[in-house]
Design a protein around this motif. Sequence first.
Motif, PDB file in Angstrom:
ATOM      1  N   ASN A 321       0.831  -1.202   0.000  1.00  0.00           N
ATOM      2  CA  ASN A 321       0.000   0.000   0.000  1.00  0.00           C
ATOM      3  C   ASN A 321       0.871   1.259   0.000  1.00  0.00           C
ATOM      4  N   ILE A 322       1.900   1.281   0.852  1.00  0.00           N
ATOM      5  CA  ILE A 322       2.791   2.438   0.941  1.00  0.00           C
ATOM      6  C   ILE A 322       3.520   2.661  -0.381  1.00  0.00           C
ATOM      7  N   ILE A 323       4.034   1.580  -0.960  1.00  0.00           N
ATOM      8  CA  ILE A 323       4.790   1.688  -2.211  1.00  0.00           C
ATOM      9  C   ILE A 323       3.907   2.209  -3.336  1.00  0.00           C
ATOM     10  N   SER A 324       2.714   1.654  -3.472  1.00  0.00           N
ATOM     11  CA  SER A 324       1.835   2.074  -4.565  1.00  0.00           C
ATOM     12  C   SER A 324       1.375   3.513  -4.390  1.00  0.00           C
ATOM     13  N   ALA A 325       1.081   3.921  -3.146  1.00  0.00           N
ATOM     14  CA  ALA A 325       0.605   5.286  -2.906  1.00  0.00           C
ATOM     15  C   ALA A 325       1.649   6.316  -3.320  1.00  0.00           C
ATOM     16  N   ASN A 326       2.902   6.073  -2.970  1.00  0.00           N
ATOM     17  CA  ASN A 326       3.946   7.053  -3.258  1.00  0.00           C
ATOM     18  C   ASN A 326       4.435   6.976  -4.699  1.00  0.00           C
ATOM     19  N   THR A 327       4.529   5.773  -5.231  1.00  0.00           N
ATOM     20  CA  THR A 327       4.954   5.635  -6.632  1.00  0.00           C
ATOM     21  C   THR A 327       3.923   6.238  -7.572  1.00  0.00           C
ATOM     22  N   SER A 328       2.655   5.920  -7.344  1.00  0.00           N
ATOM     23  CA  SER A 328       1.601   6.436  -8.217  1.00  0.00           C
ATOM     24  C   SER A 328       1.498   7.949  -8.118  1.00  0.00           C
ATOM     25  N   GLY A 329       1.768   8.510  -6.932  1.00  0.00           N
ATOM     26  CA  GLY A 329       1.706   9.958  -6.777  1.00  0.00           C
ATOM     27  C   GLY A 329       2.687  10.666  -7.693  1.00  0.00           C
ATOM     28  N   HIS A 330       3.912  10.154  -7.770  1.00  0.00           N
ATOM     29  CA  HIS A 330       4.918  10.755  -8.648  1.00  0.00           C
ATOM     30  C   HIS A 330       4.531  10.580 -10.119  1.00  0.00           C
ATOM     31  N   ILE A 331       3.994   9.408 -10.464  1.00  0.00           N
ATOM     32  CA  ILE A 331       3.602   9.153 -11.857  1.00  0.00           C
ATOM     33  C   ILE A 331       2.460  10.068 -12.269  1.00  0.00           C
ATOM     34  N   ILE A 332       1.456  10.194 -11.394  1.00  0.00           N
ATOM     35  CA  ILE A 332       0.297  11.031 -11.711  1.00  0.00           C
ATOM     36  C   ILE A 332       0.713  12.488 -11.909  1.00  0.00           C
ATOM     37  N   ASP A 333       1.541  12.998 -11.017  1.00  0.00           N
ATOM     38  CA  ASP A 333       1.973  14.388 -11.148  1.00  0.00           C
ATOM     39  C   ASP A 333       2.835  14.595 -12.391  1.00  0.00           C
ATOM     40  N   TYR A 334       3.629  13.605 -12.749  1.00  0.00           N
ATOM     41  CA  TYR A 334       4.438  13.708 -13.966  1.00  0.00           C
ATOM     42  C   TYR A 334       3.544  13.780 -15.200  1.00  0.00           C
ATOM     43  N   ILE A 335       2.538  12.912 -15.243  1.00  0.00           N
ATOM     44  CA  ILE A 335       1.618  12.896 -16.388  1.00  0.00           C
ATOM     45  C   ILE A 335       0.890  14.232 -16.510  1.00  0.00           C
ATOM     46  N   ARG A 336       0.448  14.764 -15.380  1.00  0.00           N
ATOM     47  CA  ARG A 336      -0.260  16.046 -15.395  1.00  0.00           C
ATOM     48  C   ARG A 336       0.674  17.184 -15.783  1.00  0.00           C
ATOM     49  N   SER A 337       1.922  17.147 -15.304  1.00  0.00           N
ATOM     50  CA  SER A 337       2.865  18.230 -15.614  1.00  0.00           C
ATOM     51  C   SER A 337       3.209  18.281 -17.096  1.00  0.00           C
ATOM     52  N   LYS A 338       3.137  17.125 -17.773  1.00  0.00           N
ATOM     53  CA  LYS A 338       3.432  17.073 -19.204  1.00  0.00           C
ATOM     54  C   LYS A 338       2.217  17.426 -20.053  1.00  0.00           C
ATOM     55  N   GLY A 339       1.079  17.635 -19.424  1.00  0.00           N
ATOM     56  CA  GLY A 339      -0.120  18.014 -20.149  1.00  0.00           C
ATOM     57  C   GLY A 339      -0.806  16.875 -20.863  1.00  0.00           C
ATOM     58  N   TYR A 340      -0.515  15.622 -20.450  1.00  0.00           N
ATOM     59  CA  TYR A 340      -1.131  14.473 -21.115  1.00  0.00           C
ATOM     60  C   TYR A 340      -2.609  14.337 -20.781  1.00  0.00           C
ATOM     61  N   CYS A 341      -3.017  14.850 -19.634  1.00  0.00           N
ATOM     62  CA  CYS A 341      -4.424  14.808 -19.266  1.00  0.00           C
ATOM     63  C   CYS A 341      -4.697  15.880 -18.217  1.00  0.00           C
ATOM     64  N   SER A 342      -5.965  16.209 -18.050  1.00  0.00           N
ATOM     65  CA  SER A 342      -6.349  17.209 -17.057  1.00  0.00           C
ATOM     66  C   SER A 342      -6.361  16.595 -15.671  1.00  0.00           C
TER      67      SER A 342
END
Length: 505
Positions: A321-342
Amino acid sequence: MAIDSKNDVPCCLSQRWILSYISCWAFVMVYAIRINFSVAIVCMVDPTSNFNSTFDTSFNGNYTNSTESNVLINKNQGEFDWPKSVRSSLLAMYYYGYILLQIPGGWVATRFGGKRVLGLMTFITSILTLLTPVCARLHVNALYAIRFMIGFCAGVSFPAMHSMWGRWAPPLERSKLMGLSYSGPTIGVILTYAVSGLLCVYGFDNGWGSIFYVTGIVGILWSITWYFMIHDTPQEHTRITPAERRYIENSIGSRPQLKVLKTPWVKMFTSSALWACLVSHVCNNWTNYTLQTSLPLFMREVLEFDIKQNGFLSAVPYLCNIISANTSGHIIDYIRSKGYCSTGVARRSVQTISFVGQSACLVAVGFMGKEQRHIAVVFLSLSMAFTGLNKGGYVINHVDFAPRFAGTLFGITNTFATVPGMVAPIVAGVLTPNRTVEEWRVVFYVCAGIGIFGAIFFAVFGKGEVQDWARDPELEHEIDVMQPLKNPDDNTDEESNIYRKKFKN
């Protein structure tokens, strides 16, 4: 005003990340103070009084069956001969207090700042924790009162922290900042059971007393750290760099120092964005409390796991749970920062994956017998990993659509989401009178159905943009995250081109 380049803004040792580290420690303490009694009561009660851990977990929102092993290794004689009804009531008392301050705590934190609210209340719970052994030996009614007060004070924790993140978390860093912050509860579960079990056997004051003394002292140390290191807003912080302050201010697109004077209650309760978070919170907690309280019993009685010999297995799902929460957080913010989705698409997508994946894994666990028990642990771990994804979904969504009122909003949703902790374990018990595989399968079907409903509801009604009723009416401009500047030459900072200023009037 141009937005500072992130190359000029401190990152890992910045004040916003320090807030994430210390708030993570805060929630470790909140959960340690919450569940230490679940371990201690095993050592407090005379073993000859027929302690039944299964019954007690029905009233406790945590993974208390893992304490069963402590019963067998406890070398100290229990001091108390409380009947089953008293033990269950003591375990439930925390939650009766916990539910009361959710909305008021969020409102106070929104109006006056979360630092004082969270810091003061955690300090009080730490003092009350230190007094727990004294009260237990004084009279059981004193113990009832102190457990109620601990829950009452702890009820402000999440709403107060949400209020602070509304003022501190840049939109494109919310998933990772808040993901780390809210990993604290899971870390607290793992550490508390591990450390408390050892203290119960080898600690001072008959073992169980040391659990409360250690927890209370660490909580006081956290309170002191919080008081000197943390400030309500970037504007009030004395050690923040000008670059980081400007970065947060311009990224959030509002005045974080503003104290909210009026709360739009009617518009708030009629907002589909709020109801999306509320329904998702309730649905997730139904499954979460079922996993935390009933699944260990399933593993023991159906899968025939000997938790005494495989104690590490009980921690594996939480580590996932800890690993997925923190890993996904970085991935989600990266995707948003690149403008791939709102932001809205990102939140809805990750929450849907979380609910659907969690539900599928639980259904799979229901078809596992003792011959496939190791595969069942794999699916349980995957289920908790999918659950961790919600840290990038509904958990932080309040800060997306209403950063100024995030504390109040989380207080509202968490009030309703506390109810499953009282109901779900009882339902699981009613559905499994004979503890057969077929009966447990129904329990997992119910969880899966509720999870799928939550996924559909959030996918339809979830929002990512700031709602009109949540905007600052006196603010000169608002910032829409994930919309590129029409003319990139308006701002030479490449990182800033992901923002578009909307000037009002």
